[in-house]
Write a protein that holds these residues in place. Structure first.
Motif, PDB file in Angstrom:
ATOM      1  N   PRO A 101       5.477  -1.745  -1.919  1.00  0.00           N
ATOM      2  CA  PRO A 101       6.260  -0.516  -1.761  1.00  0.00           C
ATOM      3  C   PRO A 101       7.439  -0.646  -0.792  1.00  0.00           C
ATOM      4  O   PRO A 101       8.471  -0.008  -0.985  1.00  0.00           O
ATOM      5  CB  PRO A 101       5.231   0.493  -1.228  1.00  0.00           C
ATOM      6  N   ALA A 137      10.260  -2.026  -2.878  1.00  0.00           N
ATOM      7  CA  ALA A 137      10.541  -1.434  -4.198  1.00  0.00           C
ATOM      8  C   ALA A 137      11.713  -0.460  -4.126  1.00  0.00           C
ATOM      9  O   ALA A 137      11.868   0.286  -3.164  1.00  0.00           O
ATOM     10  CB  ALA A 137       9.301  -0.729  -4.716  1.00  0.00           C
ATOM     11  N   LEU A 140       3.187   0.511  -8.028  1.00  0.00           N
ATOM     12  CA  LEU A 140       2.979   0.150  -6.624  1.00  0.00           C
ATOM     13  C   LEU A 140       1.490   0.131  -6.279  1.00  0.00           C
ATOM     14  O   LEU A 140       1.022  -0.752  -5.568  1.00  0.00           O
ATOM     15  CB  LEU A 140       3.677   1.152  -5.696  1.00  0.00           C
ATOM     16  N   TYR A 195      -2.207  -0.171  -0.261  1.00  0.00           N
ATOM     17  CA  TYR A 195      -1.587  -1.368  -0.836  1.00  0.00           C
ATOM     18  C   TYR A 195      -2.183  -2.575  -0.140  1.00  0.00           C
ATOM     19  O   TYR A 195      -2.354  -2.547   1.084  1.00  0.00           O
ATOM     20  CB  TYR A 195      -0.052  -1.349  -0.648  1.00  0.00           C
TER      21      TYR A 195
END
Ligand SMILES: Cc1cc2nc3c(=O)[nH]c(=O)nc-3n(C[C@H](O)[C@H](O)[C@H](O)COP(=O)(O)OP(=O)(O)OC[C@H]3O[C@@H](n4cnc5c(N)ncnc54)[C@H](O)[C@@H]3O)c2cc1C
Length: 486
Positions: free
Chosen positions: A444, A447, A456, A391
């Motif tokens: 994430p 979330a 994500l 990410y």
């Protein structure tokens, strides 16, 4: 064919029998297999209670036992026992700040990383080695002696492990140095098969694991140690100003002024539109990485009449520890999120409206607080890393992660609050989309459980699936909670 079905049935029955019969005994097997550096704790002991403790009560569960490994070798032994016995729900806990139920708690064996609490500073390399069970406060505090610091959490109590592994870590220093994950140089990890491995960012051979372990969640093993870049640290300036909801027009104008004009990478802000026990309030967290901000940069916030202000020059540690987030520690809570690429007045007004609407609607359902936090970053924030990370999937997109937080007291309101957290995010997502500012990936660590993996990790999801299958063919890490690549 009939034989195959019978065989499959036999395997399923034996596994479920083994699972139910063995859960209680696994704690004893672990206790007799680990070294003196580690220990198993049973329900009733105070250490067991500490090991299970989470920021949010709704994220806690009673476990058969807790285990505190004291060495990577013992983590390896524990993972192998859990994998071989298919003991479900074995979960890792670092700081326990994940709000999603079952992401770092379990009815099975709770692994607490608390004994991984060693810090070693290397002045020559400008790096620090930190145990994955430490909280950021401890790292900032110990580094004060060397006048350096690291890119880490903005509030007190957050664990290093989840912050980096389960999302990447947004910091007040993100505009300057990227996410915390961009500042990892190496990691020691126990792989799902028990192998202890040092993963080094600059080594081509480690590239996939290094990518996956930074934001891809607990799917690739248990991290025991991180080596992080350090930076010189002076006193910083900032903290919180609280305004009445009636100042919305001025504060929203200040937010837009900041997002339109600020180019200074030493800044960081978070602005929360909240309802606290039925009252609309707004909180601005301001940060500047020097004892005083560049002239004029925060004036539009500072000139608005406030209820209280705790802004000034202070140590980085003091700034983190004076965050008032612990006001809702120990009650029930959930996060949800959307990501946007710019800030519009329409979006900010919608955040305030959503907060007020659900704030008054859910008063009778024991809502204490809801908060909608705007966290704008400069495009530079995404261009500091040397290597790619799980990410964010697209570093050309200027992601602003929006944090949506609900805190309440009554367990009977859980489903109402979870529904509200999902509905409000869906409404804001629609508004961001209609404003043409919806970003492609959600953070994430903010979330809500059930968020699809593709939302994500976007285009990184396939690569993460592939790495997961290579590293964990028997899906040992599937026995833990969290976002899963299965
Ligand atoms: C009050 C509050 C403030 C926050 N502020 C910020 C912020 O400033 N910036 C930001 O980016 N996020 C922030 N967050 C979100 C936070 O980063 C996540 O909740 C993060 O996962 C917490 O890490 P932890 O170690 O405390 O959590 P834990 O609950 O201990 O773990 C979270 C997840 O990571 C996994 N995990 C933990 N340790 C390891 C390990 N060693 N190896 C492998 N997997 C592991 C767990 O299994 C679990 O799935 C905040 C959250 C709260 C509640």
């Amino acid at each position: 064919m009939v034989f195959r079905i019978l065989l499959l049935l036999f395997i399923v029955i034996s596994i479920s029998f083994t699972y139910s019969a063995v859960t209680g005994d696994v704690c004893a097997i672990i206790a007799s297999s680990i070294s003196d550096a580690s220990q198993v704790f049973r329900p009733g002991s105070s250490q067991y209670a500490l090991d299970l403790e989470h920021f949010a009560l709704s994220a806690e569960q009673n476990s058969s036992c807790s285990v505190e490994p004291g060495s990577a070798q013992d983590v390896s032994t524990i993972l192998q026992i859990l994998g071989n016995t298919r003991t479900k729900f074995a979960v890792i806990k670092s700081g326990g700040h994940d709000l999603n139920p079952k992401f770092s708690s379990t009815p099975g064996v709770q692994i607490s990383m608390a004994r991984f609490n060693q810090l070693q500073f290397d002045a020559q390399a400008s790096t620090v080695e930190v145990g994955s069970g430490m909280i950021w406060d401890d790292v900032y505090e110990q580094l004060q002696a060397y006048n350096v610091s690291v890119v880490g959490a903005r509030t007190t109590g957050i664990g290093i492990g989840g912050y980096i592994v389960a999302g990447g870590g947004y910091s007040y220093k993100t505009n300057q140095h990227g996410l915390a994950s961009d500042n990892v140089v190496a990691m020691e990890v126990v792989l799902p098969d028990g192998e202890i491995k040092t993963v080094v960012g600059s080594r081509l051979v480690d590239r996939d694991l290094f990518f996956a372990l930074r934001g891809g969640g607990n799917n690739f093993g248990v991290v025991t140690k991180f080596t992080l870049k350090t930076y010189p640290q002076t006193e910083v300036w900032g903290r919180s100003i609280i305004y009445s909801g009636t100042e919305f027009a001025s504060v929203s104008a200040a937010v837009l002024n900041y997002t339109s004009n600020n180019k200074d990478i030493k800044t960081g802000i978070q602005c929360t539109f909240a309802t606290l026990q039925g009252q609309d309030i707004i909180m601005a967290n301001l940060f500047y990485d020097a004892p005083a901000p560049a002239p004029g940069i925060f004036d539009s916030f500072l000139l608005i009449p406030s209820i209280s202000s705790d802004i000034g020059a202070r140590s980085y540690l003091s700034l983190i520890q004076s965050a008032n987030t612990n006001l809702t520690a120990g009650v029930r809570g959930i996060y949800n999120t959307i990501s946007h690429t710019a800030v519009t007045m329409n979006l900010v007004e919608s955040m305030q409206n959503q907060s007020s609407f659900y704030g008054s609607m859910l008063q009778s359902n024991s809502l204490l607080l809801n908060g909608y936090v705007i966290e704008p970053f400069l495009p530079e924030a995404y261009h500091h890393g040397d290597t790619d990370t799980a990410y964010p999937p697209n570093r050309n997109e200027n992601i602003h992660p929006m944090n949506i937080y609900y805190a309440w007291t009554s367990e009977s309101s859980d489903s109402i609050m979870l529904d509200a957290a999902r509905q409000t995010a869906a409404s804001l997502q629609q508004i961001a989309s209609s404003n043409g500012i919806l970003a492609s990936a959600k953070y994430p660590n903010y979330a809500i459980f059930g968020t699809p993996i593709g939302d994500l990790y976007g285009e990184n999801a396939d690569r993460l699936h592939h790495i997961k299958n290579l590293v964990d063919p028997f899906n040992v890490m599937g026995l833990t909670g969290g976002f899963k690549f299965e």
